[in-house]
Write an enzyme that holds these catalytic residues in place. Structure first.
Site, PDB file in Angstrom:
ATOM      1  N   GLU A  49      31.413  35.208  41.065  1.00 39.65           N
ATOM      2  CA  GLU A  49      32.194  35.387  42.459  1.00 39.65           C
ATOM      3  C   GLU A  49      32.963  36.284  43.228  1.00 39.65           C
ATOM      4  O   GLU A  49      33.921  35.854  42.786  1.00 39.65           O
ATOM      5  CB  GLU A  49      32.261  33.438  42.906  1.00 39.65           C
ATOM      6  CG  GLU A  49      31.859  34.247  44.749  1.00 39.65           C
ATOM      7  CD  GLU A  49      33.213  34.554  45.445  1.00 39.65           C
ATOM      8  OE1 GLU A  49      33.360  35.336  46.509  1.00 39.65           O
ATOM      9  OE2 GLU A  49      33.851  33.452  45.638  1.00 39.65           O
ATOM     10  N   CYS A  67      36.465  35.240  50.935  1.00 43.74           N
ATOM     11  CA  CYS A  67      35.375  35.457  49.832  1.00 43.74           C
ATOM     12  C   CYS A  67      34.611  35.580  50.865  1.00 43.74           C
ATOM     13  O   CYS A  67      33.895  36.875  51.761  1.00 43.74           O
ATOM     14  CB  CYS A  67      35.037  35.369  48.881  1.00 43.74           C
ATOM     15  SG  CYS A  67      36.251  35.079  47.147  1.00 43.74           S
TER      16      CYS A  67
END
Length: 543
Positions: A293, A327
């Protein structure tokens, strides 16, 4: 031998404590903060259960008071990385062959220790070492960390119970083996829960790991590593190896026993290590599983039918909580002309109430960015916007690193939808707004989809349901986690499994069974109860 078919009950998400004035939990957290701030830790490597001190020392400081040293830590060299590989491989057989319920019971105990006995210590370590306010630390570690552990146990039970159909005369079954080798877990600074999960997801499925923690999260990560050991995790199953990322990556990717790579961090780092694995492909015993990720350029897209106050709250929370260092943090917004002034006014009213400072002052919503390099990088973008004729600073725009790495929540408005701060990841408390013509809703949706290489999170605000449906269609691949009338942050384990695609990663959805399946090496087993004794099939006979 215990031959019970055991399944963990489906858990509920760990309750989030509020730390309200006068509450017992606030008093306990304050005590933990005082204790840790008055100590100075010496953090070793932990390899095969043994503490290793190399003498190559780094410092851990509070980002909001960088003159305060919380700990020193030892850095691995190539020798220690190879020791960790050997330790992981030595522990692999016994751990992978242990009944899965026994492995899961260790994770269940870790969750309970963090939920109860060590809750405030873990929270305080995240606050001081990573500059999170009490709420942001609480939803990270303990809460999300505990959720990962408990829900993964539940999901694993479903995976192991998923068996093939057997026709008459045959017994078919599926064995979910561990990978044949070790997993390299390269973990980020921003979420201690993610750092834990990048190790414990593979570990639950029978794997062993080499853990390279971020140098700016070593403090809380080391405490979590100690709790792994207290809970009974056998030596060598997780090997805690701080060190230089480039050196560790080179040594690890050269090992023929590399079986998996579990990563959260920058797209550039992920791409580089993936290429290193590709270059070494012929030397591996098996193709390594790669799960990552990475970056994001997460958006808030506003339709003219949206409520301005709701949009403003989403901007302030989505862009500025934890200083935009998520994120999923909102870093670009598309707002129609008809709503811009209302949204601008509402955001300004909220920001005037936002306080910034030390995490130990619970009235501060915003704290420091993680380190000087991050501070300098973010300020470079802000200065670029100040000098550009295509942009203006609407709110904020100032930074001060004299005591801590503080940057004001900053709103930039641009007339260029492909302005630098609209397309590049900043990872800081900055959001850029593009104001579009109301009549160009569909056209601007296409612009949002095409102007960033990332596809992690995004949200749409609209009361008009047709507008929501249009956004869902036009932005189908623009976000792996998509929100309707909500900020694009705050995914909860088992409720919104997390991950994105394009330049945002492999979208293997942490917080679900999908991620766990990546750490298995299935073997299908067929047993024929009465084998044939003749090679001939009926079609071979004469008419």
């Amino acid at each position: 031998m215990n031959n019970a078919l055991f399944r963990f009950q489906k858990p509920t998400n760990e309750p989030v404590k509020a730390y309200a004035p006068g509450s017992e939990e606030k008093a306990e957290l304050k005590k933990a903060l005082h204790r840790l701030a008055s100590e100075k830790w010496d953090i070793p490597l932990v390899i095969g259960g043994r503490e290793v001190r190399t003498g190559d020392i780094g410092e851990v400081v509070m980002p909001h008071e960088h003159g305060h040293v919380l700990a020193t830590y030892h850095k691995a060299g190539e020798k220690e990385v190879r020791m960790a590989i050997d330790a992981a491989m030595k522990a692999h057989r016994q751990w992978s062959e242990m009944p899965w319920v026994e492995r899961a019971s260790v994770l269940q105990r870790i969750a309970e220790l963090i939920s109860t006995k060590y809750r405030y210590l873990v929270n305080a370590s995240v606050m001081l070492g990573q500059s999170k306010n009490p709420f942001q630390a609480e939803i990270d570690a303990p809460c999300e960390l505990v959720d990962f552990l408990r829900f993964n146990n539940y999901f694993a039970g479903g995976i192991y119970a998923d068996q093939p159909w057997s026709e008459q005369g045959v017994v078919n079954r599926m064995e979910y083996r561990a990978l044949e080798g070790f997993v390299f877990a390269l973990t980020p600074f921003n979420f201690t829960a993610i750092a834990s999960n990048l190790n414990m997801s593979p570990v639950l499925m029978g794997n062993t790991t080499i853990w390279k923690p971020s140098s700016t999260a070593i403090y809380s990560n080391y405490l979590v590593m100690q709790l792994f050991r207290e809970a009974g995790l056998p030596d060598g199953v997780v090997n805690f190896v701080p060190g230089t990322g480039s050196m560790m990556g080179r040594v690890v990717t050269a090992s023929p026993d590399l079986a998996g790579f579990h990563f959260t961090g920058s797209t550039a780092t992920f791409n580089y290590l993936w290429s290193q694995i590709g270059n070494n492909l012929s030397g591996y015993k098996s193709y390594p599983k790669i799960v990552g990720e990475t970056g994001g350029k997460d958006f808030i897209f506003v339709h003219p039918s949206a409520d301005a106050d709701e949009v403003a709250a989403a901007i302030v929370r989505g862009a500025f909580e934890y200083q935009g260092q998520k994120c999923s943090a909102a870093s670009r917004a598309y707002i129609p002309k008809s709503l811009w002034e209302k949204v601008r006014t509402a955001v300004g009213d909220m920001l005037r109430e936002v306080k910034m400072g030390d995490v130990r002052d619970f009235t501060n919503l915003v704290n420091a960015v993680i380190d000087e390099a991050s501070f300098d990088n973010i300020m470079t973008y802000i200065e670029y916007a100040k000098q550009s004729p295509d942009a203006e600073i609407v709110f904020g725009g100032r930074g001060d690193k004299s005591v801590g790495y503080f940057i004001e929540p900053t709103v930039i408005r641009t007339t260029d939808p492909k302005f630098r701060t609209m397309v590049e990841e900043l990872f800081g408390p900055v959001i850029t707004v593009f104001v579009y013509d109301d009549a160009k809703y569909g056209e601007t949706l296409d612009l949002c989809d095409a102007s960033s290489p990332y596809a992690l999170t995004g949200s749409v605000f609209a009361r008009d349901r047709a507008a929501v449906v249009t956004a869902m269609e036009r932005l189908r691949y623009a976000a792996g986690n998509f929100y309707i009338n909500d900020k694009p942050t705050g995914a909860v384990v088992s409720q919104q499994p997390f991950g994105g695609s394009r330049a945002s990663g492999t979208n293997d959805k942490a917080g679900s069974a999908l991620n766990l399946l990546r750490w298995t090496n299935p073997r299908a087993i067929k047993e024929t109860l009465v084998p044939p004794t003749d090679f001939r099939y009926p079609f071979l006979g004469e008419k």
